[in-house]
Design a protein around this motif. Structure first.
Motif, PDB file in Angstrom:
ATOM      1  N   ALA A 135      -9.841  -0.362  -2.473  1.00 54.24           N
ATOM      2  CA  ALA A 135      -8.496  -0.851  -2.790  1.00 54.24           C
ATOM      3  C   ALA A 135      -8.249  -0.833  -4.306  1.00 54.24           C
ATOM      4  O   ALA A 135      -9.049  -1.361  -5.078  1.00 54.24           O
ATOM      5  N   HIS A 161       0.810  -1.216   0.000  1.00 60.03           N
ATOM      6  CA  HIS A 161       0.000   0.000   0.000  1.00 60.03           C
ATOM      7  C   HIS A 161       0.846   1.270   0.000  1.00 60.03           C
ATOM      8  O   HIS A 161       0.523   2.225  -0.725  1.00 60.03           O
ATOM      9  N   VAL A 184      -6.425  -2.490   1.710  1.00 61.64           N
ATOM     10  CA  VAL A 184      -5.571  -3.175   0.744  1.00 61.64           C
ATOM     11  C   VAL A 184      -5.910  -4.652   0.787  1.00 61.64           C
ATOM     12  O   VAL A 184      -6.133  -5.219   1.860  1.00 61.64           O
TER      13      VAL A 184
END
Length: 364
Positions: free
Chosen positions: A362, A113, A171
């Protein structure tokens, strides 16, 4: 043209392209430094926010939309993620706490991330990650919240009940488990396997079929499992690529998870609200009054307004016996007018409503 001459021409072309890339990346970095300077001046006595989750999500989505190939969209986005991470480090390195020790899937999610230029700090437990963020010792934290095979991580949900931190992002990470050994392991005499309880559950069928008699010892993390077998000649560990590389282990079987699409979702927690990115998700926690139809009343406004619910979880309330609180995720941002209307309706009919955060869905 001979093969050698053709290769020489292609290599010269690559060298020229590399020179252009170096100059363009450097120009982008210089621009990032100017952004930092502008933000610092504009913030005056307040702390400047250099990392903007919604902006990063928008950039990565744009990269994927404009990608002409031959790289896949995800591969192109990962390249830009590292460039952006390095540029952000010139402004101010992001400090991130994650559920440790080093080598865990949570660390892998944090690096996916924030990129490898982030300063990552391992913590011993999920509640410690929450405390580090709440105290301002780090900018963000990364914690697991649910697995596609084994479901929700209750400890993470419970921490949201008592903490003031906000969700700033998410994520998703495909989880691949390997059966790992050290160079001193006697493979034919393995009698014990270490791993996290969740990993054992995700590999249960494979273990039952291939190692039905070995002792299964649950430990705090897969990284801890990987570390332990370095000193035990009769033990193996179930862990992932990062732990394998970190502790110099060898796989005797790869991708032993029972479900090939095994995925874990992690949450990014921080202290600030996130502006709309154009493709967002909101998480709320609701305490319902004990009355007939309470759950129906909670869910009805979402249905009536066409809002997509992505997750509903129930946890026991600590305030009264046999009462419950609900964690709800849905598509949309709390600043959207239709979402505001739904939340107002829920607040009027619930014991308590708290918005945990609105954040970009995400990208990677």
């Amino acid at each position: 043209m001979s093969t050698e001459n053709e290769l020489k021409g292609l290599r010269e072309n690559i060298d020229a392209i590399d020179s252009q890339l170096i100059e363009l990346i450097s120009e982008r970095a210089r621009c990032a430094e100017k952004v930092a300077d502008v933000k610092s001046k504009a913030s005056e006595n307040e702390v400047a926010l250099f990392y903007r989750p919604e902006r990063e999500a928008q950039v990565l989505r744009s990269v994927m939309e404009r990608n002409p190939g031959p790289f896949s969209n995800e591969e192109m986005a990962r390249l830009f993620r590292e460039i952006m991470s390095s540029c952000l480090a010139l402004e101010q390195p992001v400090r991130v706490a994650f559920l440790g020790p080093e080598g865990t899937f949570t660390q892998q999610a944090a690096l996916k991330h924030f990129g490898k230029s982030a300063v990552a700090k391992p913590m011993g437990a999920i509640d410690e990650v929450f405390r580090e963020v709440a105290a301002g010792a780090v900018n963000y934290g990364v914690v697991p919240v649910e697995n596609s095979t084994e479901g929700v991580v209750n400890h993470t949900l419970d921490n949201f009940i008592e903490s003031s931190v906000r969700i700033c992002g998410e994520v998703e990470l495909r989880i691949h488990h390997h059966l790992l050994v050290a160079d001193t392991t006697k493979i034919k005499q393995i009698s014990r396997v270490y791993s996290h309880a969740q990993s054992f559950a995700q590999c249960r069928k494979w273990l039952d079929a291939n190692y039905p008699t070995v002792e299964r010892v649950a430990v705090n993390s897969n990284a801890d499992a990987a570390k332990r077998i370095k000193s035990e000649w009769h033990s193996a560990a179930i862990a992932g690529d990062m732990a394998q590389d970190l502790y110099d282990l060898q796989p005797i079987e790869e991708k032993i998870e029972d479900h090939p699409d095994n995925t874990t979702r992690f949450l990014i927690i921080g202290s600030e609200s996130v502006a709309p990115s154009g493709n967002d998700k909101t998480s709320i926690v609701v305490s319902l009054r004990n009355k007939p139809g309470a759950l129906h009343d909670l869910l009805r406004p979402f249905y009536e307004n066409g809002i997509d619910l992505t997750r509903v979880e129930t946890r026991p309330s600590r305030n009264a016996k046999w009462t419950y609180i609900f964690f709800v995720d849905f598509i949309g941002h709390c600043e959207d007018e239709v979402v505001k209307s739904v939340l107002d309706s829920i607040a009027a009919n619930s014991g308590d409503l708290r918005i945990l955060g609105s954040y970009p869905i995400a990208v990677l």
